[in-house]
Scaffold this motif. Structure first.
Motif, PDB file in Angstrom:
ATOM      1  N   GLY A 110       0.805  -1.215   0.000  1.00  0.00           N
ATOM      2  CA  GLY A 110       0.000   0.000   0.000  1.00  0.00           C
ATOM      3  C   GLY A 110       0.840   1.267   0.000  1.00  0.00           C
ATOM      4  N   LEU A 111       1.974   1.235   0.719  1.00  0.00           N
ATOM      5  CA  LEU A 111       2.847   2.410   0.742  1.00  0.00           C
ATOM      6  C   LEU A 111       3.518   2.607  -0.611  1.00  0.00           C
ATOM      7  N   ARG A 112       3.902   1.510  -1.243  1.00  0.00           N
ATOM      8  CA  ARG A 112       4.504   1.624  -2.577  1.00  0.00           C
ATOM      9  C   ARG A 112       3.491   2.182  -3.568  1.00  0.00           C
ATOM     10  N   GLN A 113       2.252   1.729  -3.454  1.00  0.00           N
ATOM     11  CA  GLN A 113       1.204   2.242  -4.344  1.00  0.00           C
ATOM     12  C   GLN A 113       0.952   3.724  -4.099  1.00  0.00           C
ATOM     13  N   LEU A 114       1.016   4.118  -2.827  1.00  0.00           N
ATOM     14  CA  LEU A 114       0.832   5.529  -2.490  1.00  0.00           C
ATOM     15  C   LEU A 114       1.919   6.378  -3.151  1.00  0.00           C
ATOM     16  N   LEU A 115       3.177   5.957  -3.042  1.00  0.00           N
ATOM     17  CA  LEU A 115       4.259   6.695  -3.682  1.00  0.00           C
ATOM     18  C   LEU A 115       4.041   6.790  -5.189  1.00  0.00           C
ATOM     19  N   ALA A 116       3.689   5.671  -5.809  1.00  0.00           N
ATOM     20  CA  ALA A 116       3.527   5.647  -7.254  1.00  0.00           C
ATOM     21  C   ALA A 116       2.385   6.545  -7.708  1.00  0.00           C
ATOM     22  N   SER A 117       1.365   6.699  -6.878  1.00  0.00           N
ATOM     23  CA  SER A 117       0.200   7.497  -7.267  1.00  0.00           C
ATOM     24  C   SER A 117       0.474   8.997  -7.233  1.00  0.00           C
ATOM     25  N   MET A 118       1.533   9.401  -6.567  1.00  0.00           N
ATOM     26  CA  MET A 118       1.849  10.830  -6.433  1.00  0.00           C
ATOM     27  C   MET A 118       2.705  11.268  -7.627  1.00  0.00           C
ATOM     28  N   GLU A 119       2.065  11.452  -8.752  1.00  0.00           N
ATOM     29  CA  GLU A 119       2.801  11.749  -9.974  1.00  0.00           C
ATOM     30  C   GLU A 119       3.274  13.196 -10.040  1.00  0.00           C
ATOM     31  N   THR A 120       2.648  14.089  -9.284  1.00  0.00           N
ATOM     32  CA  THR A 120       3.031  15.506  -9.328  1.00  0.00           C
ATOM     33  C   THR A 120       3.656  15.982  -8.022  1.00  0.00           C
ATOM     34  N   VAL A 121       3.874  15.052  -7.076  1.00  0.00           N
ATOM     35  CA  VAL A 121       4.441  15.399  -5.772  1.00  0.00           C
ATOM     36  C   VAL A 121       5.687  14.554  -5.524  1.00  0.00           C
ATOM     37  N   PRO A 122       6.857  15.170  -5.381  1.00  0.00           N
ATOM     38  CA  PRO A 122       8.034  14.396  -4.991  1.00  0.00           C
ATOM     39  C   PRO A 122       7.804  13.777  -3.616  1.00  0.00           C
ATOM     40  N   ASP A 129      17.104   6.517  10.743  1.00  0.00           N
ATOM     41  CA  ASP A 129      18.381   7.209  10.595  1.00  0.00           C
ATOM     42  C   ASP A 129      18.409   8.076   9.339  1.00  0.00           C
ATOM     43  N   THR A 130      17.236   8.371   8.814  1.00  0.00           N
ATOM     44  CA  THR A 130      17.009   9.204   7.620  1.00  0.00           C
ATOM     45  C   THR A 130      17.522   8.561   6.337  1.00  0.00           C
ATOM     46  N   THR A 131      17.720   7.245   6.341  1.00  0.00           N
ATOM     47  CA  THR A 131      18.019   6.557   5.086  1.00  0.00           C
ATOM     48  C   THR A 131      16.778   6.585   4.202  1.00  0.00           C
ATOM     49  N   VAL A 132      16.973   6.925   2.933  1.00  0.00           N
ATOM     50  CA  VAL A 132      15.870   6.928   1.974  1.00  0.00           C
ATOM     51  C   VAL A 132      15.635   5.478   1.540  1.00  0.00           C
ATOM     52  N   VAL A 133      14.521   4.906   1.981  1.00  0.00           N
ATOM     53  CA  VAL A 133      14.259   3.489   1.695  1.00  0.00           C
ATOM     54  C   VAL A 133      13.344   3.304   0.492  1.00  0.00           C
ATOM     55  N   ALA A 134      12.608   4.355   0.101  1.00  0.00           N
ATOM     56  CA  ALA A 134      11.746   4.275  -1.075  1.00  0.00           C
ATOM     57  C   ALA A 134      11.496   5.689  -1.585  1.00  0.00           C
ATOM     58  N   TRP A 135      11.179   5.796  -2.883  1.00  0.00           N
ATOM     59  CA  TRP A 135      10.971   7.110  -3.481  1.00  0.00           C
ATOM     60  C   TRP A 135      10.170   6.947  -4.772  1.00  0.00           C
ATOM     61  N   ASN A 136       9.466   8.007  -5.164  1.00  0.00           N
ATOM     62  CA  ASN A 136       8.790   7.963  -6.453  1.00  0.00           C
ATOM     63  C   ASN A 136       9.660   8.634  -7.515  1.00  0.00           C
ATOM     64  N   ARG A 137       9.185   8.617  -8.748  1.00  0.00           N
ATOM     65  CA  ARG A 137      10.011   9.110  -9.852  1.00  0.00           C
ATOM     66  C   ARG A 137      10.349  10.587  -9.700  1.00  0.00           C
ATOM     67  N   PRO A 281      14.809   6.726 -12.209  1.00  0.00           N
ATOM     68  CA  PRO A 281      13.740   5.786 -11.870  1.00  0.00           C
ATOM     69  C   PRO A 281      13.276   5.909 -10.421  1.00  0.00           C
ATOM     70  N   ALA A 282      12.039   5.484 -10.203  1.00  0.00           N
ATOM     71  CA  ALA A 282      11.533   5.340  -8.840  1.00  0.00           C
ATOM     72  C   ALA A 282      12.166   4.105  -8.214  1.00  0.00           C
ATOM     73  N   SER A 283      11.989   3.967  -6.905  1.00  0.00           N
ATOM     74  CA  SER A 283      12.458   2.748  -6.266  1.00  0.00           C
ATOM     75  C   SER A 283      11.642   1.574  -6.782  1.00  0.00           C
ATOM     76  N   GLN A 284      12.135   0.397  -6.597  1.00  0.00           N
ATOM     77  CA  GLN A 284      11.523  -0.802  -7.154  1.00  0.00           C
ATOM     78  C   GLN A 284      10.049  -0.886  -6.767  1.00  0.00           C
ATOM     79  N   ASP A 285       9.219  -1.193  -7.769  1.00  0.00           N
ATOM     80  CA  ASP A 285       7.771  -1.382  -7.589  1.00  0.00           C
ATOM     81  C   ASP A 285       7.010  -0.072  -7.419  1.00  0.00           C
ATOM     82  N   CYS A 286       7.651   1.093  -7.543  1.00  0.00           N
ATOM     83  CA  CYS A 286       6.920   2.360  -7.454  1.00  0.00           C
ATOM     84  C   CYS A 286       6.660   2.909  -8.849  1.00  0.00           C
TER      85      CYS A 286
END
Length: 286
Positions: A110-122, A129-137, A281-286
């Motif tokens: 669900g979180l991956r889908q949420l990231l992918a749905s935000m096409e106009t929002v970084p 520890d502030t590691t970036v574990v997922a991101w959208n395009r 690219p986005a993170s895997q599956d986003c």
């Protein structure tokens, strides 16, 4: 970090630094004209302002918070004129809550889908520890090509202090952003005392970056949730984005970091151009 005798050196250093920044006239005390050996209030002056005994305050400032009540901590916070973030930090250092080791949960679909749905929002998802574990395009287009950065080098700290491209992105705002990032890490360390990965991350950053270590030793404390970044982006030029760091209550300690622009602004137009030309690219599956 604590002594084996139960004294918290970071608590001691924090209280000493906050006492040192207060002048007698700041708290309504008449200047005596006497030259002080060290800057700031004397311990007995601070104790009197807080309404506690000098012996009681001295033990606290030496890092011994055993048997110190929350009411006394609040009195000391008021006397030191602490910010709300600093007051919470004082309580968490003095009375750390027993906590199990913090483990990063697997990222739910669900979180991956949420990231992918935000096409106009970084959008990014950060670990404790502030590691970036997922991101959208668009998050990658705005900030960095996270896919080519090894996970162990993908924390905001590593990027801010050790990644030349990321540092250039912040232009003349870099020093402010770096200071706020370290201040935020300090609040996280107090909030998650059982997080071995976070403690190791801070130790590693102090060893690898003298700049980080200097800011850590400055004892800044500030929880960063909403903020403004004025970036110099290599593809679209100047762009101002407003960040909102949101907790994910069902997935602690993950945070969702979202970035927007003012409607109708040049920055909004720049972000739209970036969405059109960005190829990272986005993170895997986003």
């Amino acid at each position: 970090m604590r002594h084996d005798k139960g004294k918290d050196r970071e608590l001691a250093a924090f209280l000493q630094s906050r006492r040192a920044r207060l002048r007698p006239e700041d708290v309504g005390l008449a200047a005596s004209g006497e030259r002080r050996r060290v800057p700031g209030l004397r311990r007995e002056e601070l104790a009197a302002l807080a309404g506690v005994s000098i012996a009681h305050y001295t033990r606290l400032e030496q890092g011994n918070a055993r048997n110190v009540s929350a009411a006394v901590l609040d009195a000391v916070a008021r006397a030191l004129r602490l910010t709300e973030d600093e007051r919470l930090y004082l309580h968490r250092r003095a009375h750390p809550e027993p906590a199990p080791p913090v483990e990063t949960p697997a990222l739910r679909p669900g979180l991956r889908q949420l990231l992918a749905s935000m096409e106009t929002v970084p959008a990014l998802i950060l670990d404790s520890d502030t590691t970036v574990v997922a991101w959208n395009r668009l998050g990658a287009a705005l900030w960095a090509d996270f896919a080519v950065v090894p996970r162990e080098r993908r924390s905001i700290s590593h990027l801010l202090f050790l990644n030349a491209d990321f540092r250039r992105l912040h232009g003349d705002q870099l020093s402010r952003v770096a200071r706020e990032a370290v201040a935020h890490l300090r609040t996280l360390a107090a909030r998650y005392p059982g997080d071995a990965a976070l403690a190791a991350h801070i130790a590693r950053m102090r060893a690898e970056s003298p700049e980080f270590d200097g800011l850590w030793n400055a004892l800044h404390v500030r929880g960063v949730t909403h903020r403004v970044y004025r970036l110099e982006h290599p593809q679209v030029g100047a762009i101002e984005v407003h960040g909102e760091l949101l907790p994910l209550p069902d997935d602690p300690p993950l945070r969702l970091d979202l970035f927007t622009t003012v409607p109708g602004s040049a920055s909004q137009a720049a972000l739209r151009r970036l969405a059109a030309v960005g190829t990272r690219p986005a993170s895997q599956d986003c």
